[in-house]
Design a protein around this motif. Structure first.
Motif, PDB file in Angstrom:
ATOM      1  N   ALA A 115      19.891  16.740  32.166  1.00  0.00           N
ATOM      2  CA  ALA A 115      20.601  18.214  31.942  1.00  0.00           C
ATOM      3  C   ALA A 115      21.797  18.213  32.768  1.00  0.00           C
ATOM      4  O   ALA A 115      21.892  17.624  33.917  1.00  0.00           O
ATOM      5  N   GLU A 116      22.820  18.487  32.013  1.00  0.00           N
ATOM      6  CA  GLU A 116      24.288  18.489  32.684  1.00  0.00           C
ATOM      7  C   GLU A 116      25.062  19.797  32.370  1.00  0.00           C
ATOM      8  O   GLU A 116      25.045  20.231  31.204  1.00  0.00           O
ATOM      9  N   SER A 117      25.729  20.282  33.336  1.00  0.00           N
ATOM     10  CA  SER A 117      26.725  21.475  32.801  1.00  0.00           C
ATOM     11  C   SER A 117      27.730  21.416  33.598  1.00  0.00           C
ATOM     12  O   SER A 117      27.887  20.617  34.865  1.00  0.00           O
ATOM     13  N   SER A 118      29.082  21.949  33.171  1.00  0.00           N
ATOM     14  CA  SER A 118      30.220  22.095  34.114  1.00  0.00           C
ATOM     15  C   SER A 118      30.973  23.025  33.348  1.00  0.00           C
ATOM     16  O   SER A 118      30.886  23.864  32.465  1.00  0.00           O
ATOM     17  N   ALA A 119      32.054  23.756  34.422  1.00  0.00           N
ATOM     18  CA  ALA A 119      33.074  24.709  34.139  1.00  0.00           C
ATOM     19  C   ALA A 119      34.135  24.541  34.673  1.00  0.00           C
ATOM     20  O   ALA A 119      34.416  23.904  35.588  1.00  0.00           O
ATOM     21  N   THR A 120      35.394  24.852  33.916  1.00  0.00           N
ATOM     22  CA  THR A 120      36.568  24.640  34.567  1.00  0.00           C
ATOM     23  C   THR A 120      37.489  26.113  34.236  1.00  0.00           C
ATOM     24  O   THR A 120      37.463  26.224  33.291  1.00  0.00           O
ATOM     25  N   LEU A 121      38.399  26.556  35.228  1.00  0.00           N
ATOM     26  CA  LEU A 121      39.211  27.443  34.956  1.00  0.00           C
ATOM     27  C   LEU A 121      40.798  26.961  35.512  1.00  0.00           C
ATOM     28  O   LEU A 121      40.813  26.466  36.628  1.00  0.00           O
ATOM     29  N   ALA A 122      41.671  27.128  34.568  1.00  0.00           N
ATOM     30  CA  ALA A 122      42.831  26.610  35.100  1.00  0.00           C
ATOM     31  C   ALA A 122      43.793  27.742  34.627  1.00  0.00           C
ATOM     32  O   ALA A 122      43.776  28.512  33.500  1.00  0.00           O
ATOM     33  N   LYS A 123      45.450  27.800  35.582  1.00  0.00           N
ATOM     34  CA  LYS A 123      46.265  28.793  35.313  1.00  0.00           C
ATOM     35  C   LYS A 123      45.704  30.237  35.173  1.00  0.00           C
ATOM     36  O   LYS A 123      46.124  30.993  33.848  1.00  0.00           O
ATOM     37  N   ALA A 124      44.722  30.555  36.035  1.00  0.00           N
ATOM     38  CA  ALA A 124      43.855  31.898  35.855  1.00  0.00           C
ATOM     39  C   ALA A 124      44.454  32.898  36.678  1.00  0.00           C
ATOM     40  O   ALA A 124      45.070  32.747  37.884  1.00  0.00           O
ATOM     41  N   ARG A 125      44.380  34.156  36.256  1.00  0.00           N
ATOM     42  CA  ARG A 125      44.879  35.381  37.247  1.00  0.00           C
ATOM     43  C   ARG A 125      43.738  36.525  37.033  1.00  0.00           C
ATOM     44  O   ARG A 125      43.349  36.928  35.678  1.00  0.00           O
ATOM     45  N   VAL A 126      42.959  36.974  38.074  1.00  0.00           N
ATOM     46  CA  VAL A 126      41.863  37.868  37.998  1.00  0.00           C
ATOM     47  C   VAL A 126      42.291  39.475  38.481  1.00  0.00           C
ATOM     48  O   VAL A 126      43.143  39.467  39.596  1.00  0.00           O
ATOM     49  N   HIS A 127      42.174  40.295  37.757  1.00  0.00           N
ATOM     50  CA  HIS A 127      42.624  41.665  37.976  1.00  0.00           C
ATOM     51  C   HIS A 127      41.366  42.460  38.444  1.00  0.00           C
ATOM     52  O   HIS A 127      40.469  42.420  37.828  1.00  0.00           O
ATOM     53  N   VAL A 128      41.533  43.689  39.123  1.00  0.00           N
ATOM     54  CA  VAL A 128      40.512  44.632  39.177  1.00  0.00           C
ATOM     55  C   VAL A 128      41.024  46.108  39.221  1.00  0.00           C
ATOM     56  O   VAL A 128      42.314  46.322  39.253  1.00  0.00           O
ATOM     57  N   PRO A 129      40.338  47.138  38.736  1.00  0.00           N
ATOM     58  CA  PRO A 129      40.886  48.257  38.468  1.00  0.00           C
ATOM     59  C   PRO A 129      41.654  48.931  39.692  1.00  0.00           C
ATOM     60  O   PRO A 129      41.020  48.587  40.924  1.00  0.00           O
ATOM     61  N   GLY A 130      42.858  49.599  39.554  1.00  0.00           N
ATOM     62  CA  GLY A 130      43.444  50.267  40.449  1.00  0.00           C
ATOM     63  C   GLY A 130      44.482  49.481  40.959  1.00  0.00           C
ATOM     64  O   GLY A 130      45.650  49.698  41.575  1.00  0.00           O
ATOM     65  N   LEU A 131      44.606  47.989  40.612  1.00  0.00           N
ATOM     66  CA  LEU A 131      45.809  47.098  40.713  1.00  0.00           C
ATOM     67  C   LEU A 131      46.021  46.285  39.450  1.00  0.00           C
ATOM     68  O   LEU A 131      45.790  45.251  39.372  1.00  0.00           O
ATOM     69  N   PRO A 132      46.648  47.181  38.818  1.00  0.00           N
ATOM     70  CA  PRO A 132      46.896  46.505  37.356  1.00  0.00           C
ATOM     71  C   PRO A 132      48.298  45.397  37.421  1.00  0.00           C
ATOM     72  O   PRO A 132      48.235  44.816  36.609  1.00  0.00           O
ATOM     73  N   ARG A 133      48.935  45.845  38.386  1.00  0.00           N
ATOM     74  CA  ARG A 133      49.954  44.583  38.796  1.00  0.00           C
ATOM     75  C   ARG A 133      49.860  43.527  39.623  1.00  0.00           C
ATOM     76  O   ARG A 133      50.452  42.278  39.500  1.00  0.00           O
ATOM     77  N   LEU A 134      48.982  43.643  40.674  1.00  0.00           N
ATOM     78  CA  LEU A 134      48.689  42.798  41.578  1.00  0.00           C
ATOM     79  C   LEU A 134      47.576  42.095  41.057  1.00  0.00           C
ATOM     80  O   LEU A 134      46.209  42.865  41.146  1.00  0.00           O
ATOM     81  N   GLY A 135      47.453  40.954  41.213  1.00  0.00           N
ATOM     82  CA  GLY A 135      46.498  40.209  40.936  1.00  0.00           C
ATOM     83  C   GLY A 135      45.424  39.829  42.155  1.00  0.00           C
ATOM     84  O   GLY A 135      45.897  39.951  43.464  1.00  0.00           O
ATOM     85  N   LEU A 136      44.088  40.312  41.940  1.00  0.00           N
ATOM     86  CA  LEU A 136      43.077  39.855  42.823  1.00  0.00           C
ATOM     87  C   LEU A 136      43.104  38.662  43.437  1.00  0.00           C
ATOM     88  O   LEU A 136      43.254  38.311  44.598  1.00  0.00           O
ATOM     89  N   ILE A 137      43.143  37.620  42.622  1.00  0.00           N
ATOM     90  CA  ILE A 137      43.367  36.219  42.930  1.00  0.00           C
ATOM     91  C   ILE A 137      44.172  35.391  41.685  1.00  0.00           C
ATOM     92  O   ILE A 137      43.837  35.867  40.488  1.00  0.00           O
TER      93      ILE A 137
END
Length: 317
Positions: A115-137
């Motif tokens: 059994a094997e699993s993997s996940a990859t995320l690249a060149k990513a930007r996460v937002h939360v409500p209240g900060l439409p222009r400033l990224g959370l990370i």
């Protein structure tokens, strides 16, 4: 046919029959079919998971922000590569994008005892409500992988970049423990880095987990609290398969007498093998239940041949 020739033919026939029987039994033990499989095992991967509470209008309205991106699971192999995650109704009625990425890949599979699993995320930007222009990370690349193979030690690993941007602030990541980022008038974020955990059959790898508390300028327009998980992989090893020969040998092992108490010596330890022990010995040497009959037949035929030789000699004399 002369007596000697008859004996030779009979002996060859018996030996050939015995060899064929033993060869057949040996091949059955050597190439036994796979037995019943235990648990099938499982694998799961996800690129993004949020568990946030969004408080609107001076905290009079609470909206749960719970979503996942590219969450896959197996036994059946699965893969997802969506690059955005959006929600409705948390930004003044407008559609709100939580994540954008150039690469967002999650894979899970269970096959061949693994059994094997993997996940990859690249060149990513996460937002939360209240900060439409400033990224959370914002980050370059993170990945996680978990491998669980039947009969082997599970493996879990995660990779992180050297730095990320949190609430507009450049932060260097270290392995010394959680990293806390505080931005006056915006909020604070705690980053738990590269968590891995394994047991005898399971493995979990999480690249990043963020504990979020954001309330821009303390206006209570959109206060956000909760957790964000980035890139997680999990697996559970399938059960170990047993060969047919192994199951036969296990069945041939003599069971202990449940009534044996102190001072009673179990049969077999005194050098007197019982019927079950004889069957076990035959299994170890490749023979089966027909072997004694083949041997008895050989002895009988040889005896008849010897009698024929003696009778022939008497007639000549």
């Amino acid at each position: 046919m002369s007596a000697r020739r008859w004996v030779a033919v009979a002996t060859a026939t018996v030996l050939a029959a015995g060899s064929a029987a033993l060869a057949g039994a040996g091949s059955a033990h050597a190439t036994g079919e796979p037995g019943e499989t235990g648990e099938k095992g499982g694998a799961r991967a996800v690129v993004l998971r949020t568990d946030l509470d969004v408080a609107l209008a001076n905290k009079s309205v609470h909206v749960p922000l719970a979503l996942s991106l590219n969450e896959v699971s197996a036994p059946q192999s699965a893969r997802k590569t969506a690059l955005t995650a959006s929600l409705d109704g948390v930004d003044g009625g407008r559609r709100f994008t939580v994540l954008r990425a150039e690469v967002a890949d999650a894979v899970a599979a269970v096959e061949g005892g693994k059994a094997e699993s993997s996940a990859t995320l690249a060149k990513a930007r996460v937002h939360v409500p209240g900060l439409p222009r400033l990224g959370l990370i914002e980050l370059e690349k993170v990945s996680a992988k978990a491998v669980c193979e039947a009969g082997r030690t599970p493996l879990a690993s995660a990779t992180l970049p050297g730095t990320v941007t949190v609430l507009g602030k450049r932060v260097r990541l270290t392995s010394n423990g959680p990293t806390e980022v505080k931005v006056p008038g915006v909020g604070e974020v705690r980053l738990d880095l590269s968590k891995t955990e394994t047991t005898s059959r399971t493995a979990v790898a999480t690249a990043l987990q963020l504990s979020v508390s954001v309330n821009p300028l303390k206006l209570n327009v959109a206060a956000v609290e909760g957790t964000v998980t980035l890139v997680e992989a999990r697996c559970e090893a399938p059960g170990v398969q047993k060969q047919q020969g192994e199951r036969q040998q296990e069945a041939a092992v003599p069971e202990e007498d449940s009534g044996a108490g102190a001072g009673v010596e179990p049969q077999g330890e005194r050098g007197e093998p019982g019927e079950k022990e004889q069957v076990a010995n035959l299994a170890e040497t490749g023979g089966d239940s027909a072997t004694p009959y083949v041997a008895a037949g050989a002895v009988a035929l040889l005896g008849v041949g010897a009698g024929a030789v003696l009778l022939s000699r008497r007639r000549k004399s």
